[in-house]
Design an enzyme around this catalytic site. Structure first.
Site, mmCIF file in Angstrom:
data_model
loop_
_atom_site.group_PDB
_atom_site.id
_atom_site.type_symbol
_atom_site.label_atom_id
_atom_site.label_comp_id
_atom_site.label_asym_id
_atom_site.label_seq_id
_atom_site.Cartn_x
_atom_site.Cartn_y
_atom_site.Cartn_z
ATOM 1 N N CYS A 58 0.837 -1.209 0.000
ATOM 2 C CA CYS A 58 0.000 0.000 0.000
ATOM 3 C C CYS A 58 0.877 1.267 0.000
ATOM 4 O O CYS A 58 2.073 1.209 0.283
ATOM 5 C CB CYS A 58 -0.980 -0.019 1.176
ATOM 6 S SG CYS A 58 -0.344 0.650 2.717
ATOM 7 N N CYS A 99 2.734 1.972 3.230
ATOM 8 C CA CYS A 99 3.850 1.035 3.424
ATOM 9 C C CYS A 99 5.035 1.468 2.564
ATOM 10 O O CYS A 99 6.196 1.358 2.987
ATOM 11 C CB CYS A 99 3.429 -0.392 3.082
ATOM 12 S SG CYS A 99 2.414 -1.175 4.349
ATOM 13 N N ASP A 144 0.848 15.916 5.467
ATOM 14 C CA ASP A 144 -0.150 15.513 4.481
ATOM 15 C C ASP A 144 0.108 16.281 3.180
ATOM 16 O O ASP A 144 0.391 17.485 3.200
ATOM 17 C CB ASP A 144 -1.571 15.804 4.992
ATOM 18 C CG ASP A 144 -2.634 15.099 4.176
ATOM 19 O OD1 ASP A 144 -3.314 14.209 4.723
ATOM 20 O OD2 ASP A 144 -2.798 15.441 2.973
ATOM 21 N N HIS A 179 1.770 -2.709 8.766
ATOM 22 C CA HIS A 179 0.502 -2.461 8.077
ATOM 23 C C HIS A 179 -0.668 -2.911 8.949
ATOM 24 O O HIS A 179 -0.772 -4.073 9.326
ATOM 25 C CB HIS A 179 0.440 -3.188 6.728
ATOM 26 C CG HIS A 179 -0.835 -2.883 5.995
ATOM 27 N ND1 HIS A 179 -0.952 -1.803 5.154
ATOM 28 C CD2 HIS A 179 -2.061 -3.453 6.056
ATOM 29 C CE1 HIS A 179 -2.201 -1.738 4.713
ATOM 30 N NE2 HIS A 179 -2.889 -2.737 5.251
ATOM 31 N N ASN A 198 -10.175 8.269 9.946
ATOM 32 C CA ASN A 198 -11.317 7.876 9.135
ATOM 33 C C ASN A 198 -11.301 6.354 8.992
ATOM 34 O O ASN A 198 -10.242 5.761 8.774
ATOM 35 C CB ASN A 198 -11.257 8.539 7.758
ATOM 36 C CG ASN A 198 -11.356 10.053 7.847
ATOM 37 O OD1 ASN A 198 -12.066 10.574 8.695
ATOM 38 N ND2 ASN A 198 -10.645 10.766 6.980
ATOM 39 N N GLY A 241 -14.953 7.719 5.213
ATOM 40 C CA GLY A 241 -14.173 8.491 4.244
ATOM 41 C C GLY A 241 -12.709 8.100 4.194
ATOM 42 O O GLY A 241 -11.861 8.906 3.806
ATOM 43 N N HIS A 255 -4.513 2.061 5.259
ATOM 44 C CA HIS A 255 -3.415 1.841 6.208
ATOM 45 C C HIS A 255 -3.683 2.816 7.344
ATOM 46 O O HIS A 255 -3.764 4.029 7.097
ATOM 47 C CB HIS A 255 -2.067 2.110 5.516
ATOM 48 C CG HIS A 255 -0.847 1.894 6.374
ATOM 49 N ND1 HIS A 255 0.230 1.118 5.956
ATOM 50 C CD2 HIS A 255 -0.505 2.368 7.586
ATOM 51 C CE1 HIS A 255 1.170 1.120 6.899
ATOM 52 N NE2 HIS A 255 0.753 1.884 7.890
ATOM 53 N N HIS A 272 -4.131 5.544 9.822
ATOM 54 C CA HIS A 272 -3.434 6.825 9.968
ATOM 55 C C HIS A 272 -4.299 7.781 10.763
ATOM 56 O O HIS A 272 -5.528 7.740 10.692
ATOM 57 C CB HIS A 272 -3.081 7.432 8.601
ATOM 58 C CG HIS A 272 -4.228 7.559 7.657
ATOM 59 N ND1 HIS A 272 -4.735 6.492 6.950
ATOM 60 C CD2 HIS A 272 -4.979 8.631 7.289
ATOM 61 C CE1 HIS A 272 -5.753 6.905 6.193
ATOM 62 N NE2 HIS A 272 -5.924 8.190 6.389
ATOM 63 N N HIS A 304 -4.929 11.802 11.391
ATOM 64 C CA HIS A 304 -4.719 13.181 10.954
ATOM 65 C C HIS A 304 -4.530 14.031 12.209
ATOM 66 O O HIS A 304 -5.362 13.977 13.126
ATOM 67 C CB HIS A 304 -5.939 13.707 10.197
ATOM 68 C CG HIS A 304 -6.276 12.953 8.948
ATOM 69 N ND1 HIS A 304 -5.950 13.410 7.692
ATOM 70 C CD2 HIS A 304 -6.925 11.769 8.752
ATOM 71 C CE1 HIS A 304 -6.389 12.554 6.777
ATOM 72 N NE2 HIS A 304 -6.987 11.545 7.397
#
Ligand code: AMP
Length: 118
Positions: free
Chosen positions: A2, A5, A28, A44, A82, A88, A93, A95, A97
């Protein structure tokens, strides 16, 4: 493999802010706030649904370090993950924000009736 990764493996470049044995944090590519950082585990994990208590404990400490590193710990910030289609999640993977650097608005989350589910 991904996208995130590949970022962990440095096959895709990223602007890394903080790294330890288990996690990396990078800017980001499409920021939604003056500070918009993504914090991810190096292993992962598809999403928060699969995140263990141990991983989340370490992730909390890592996110707190990010906030200190970029000096938003006192001014305040928001942490979002998310999950799945309705959440959304575009990249499968796990994460988080980390958003800050300005007063954030409380978002518009859905076109559905907020009172419609329960
Ligand atoms: P989500 O919609 O929660 O899955 O968030 C995925 C995030 O990854 C979005 O905010 C994207 O802007 C961000 N993103 C996608 N590709 C990259 C990249 N190569 N480097 C940094 N951020 C990225």
């Amino acid at each position: 493999m991904c996208l995130f990764c590949k970022i962990v493996n440095q096959e895709i470049p990223s602007n890394i802010i903080l790294e330890d044995d288990d996690f990396i944090a990078f800017h980001d590519i499409n920021p939604k706030a003056p500070v918009h950082i993504l914090a991810i585990p190096k292993i992962h994990v598809d999403s928060f649904n699969e995140a263990s208590a141990d991983l989340m404990g370490k992730m909390s400490s890592f996110i707190q370090k990010i906030a200190q590193e970029v000096n938003i710990n006192e001014s305040g910030y928001r942490v979002i993950t998310n999950i799945g289609d309705n959440g959304g999640q575009e990249i499968k993977h796990l994460h988080f924000h980390v958003l800050g650097g300005a007063k954030l608005k409380w978002g518009h989350f859905s076109d559905a009736d907020p009172k419609g589910h329960f």
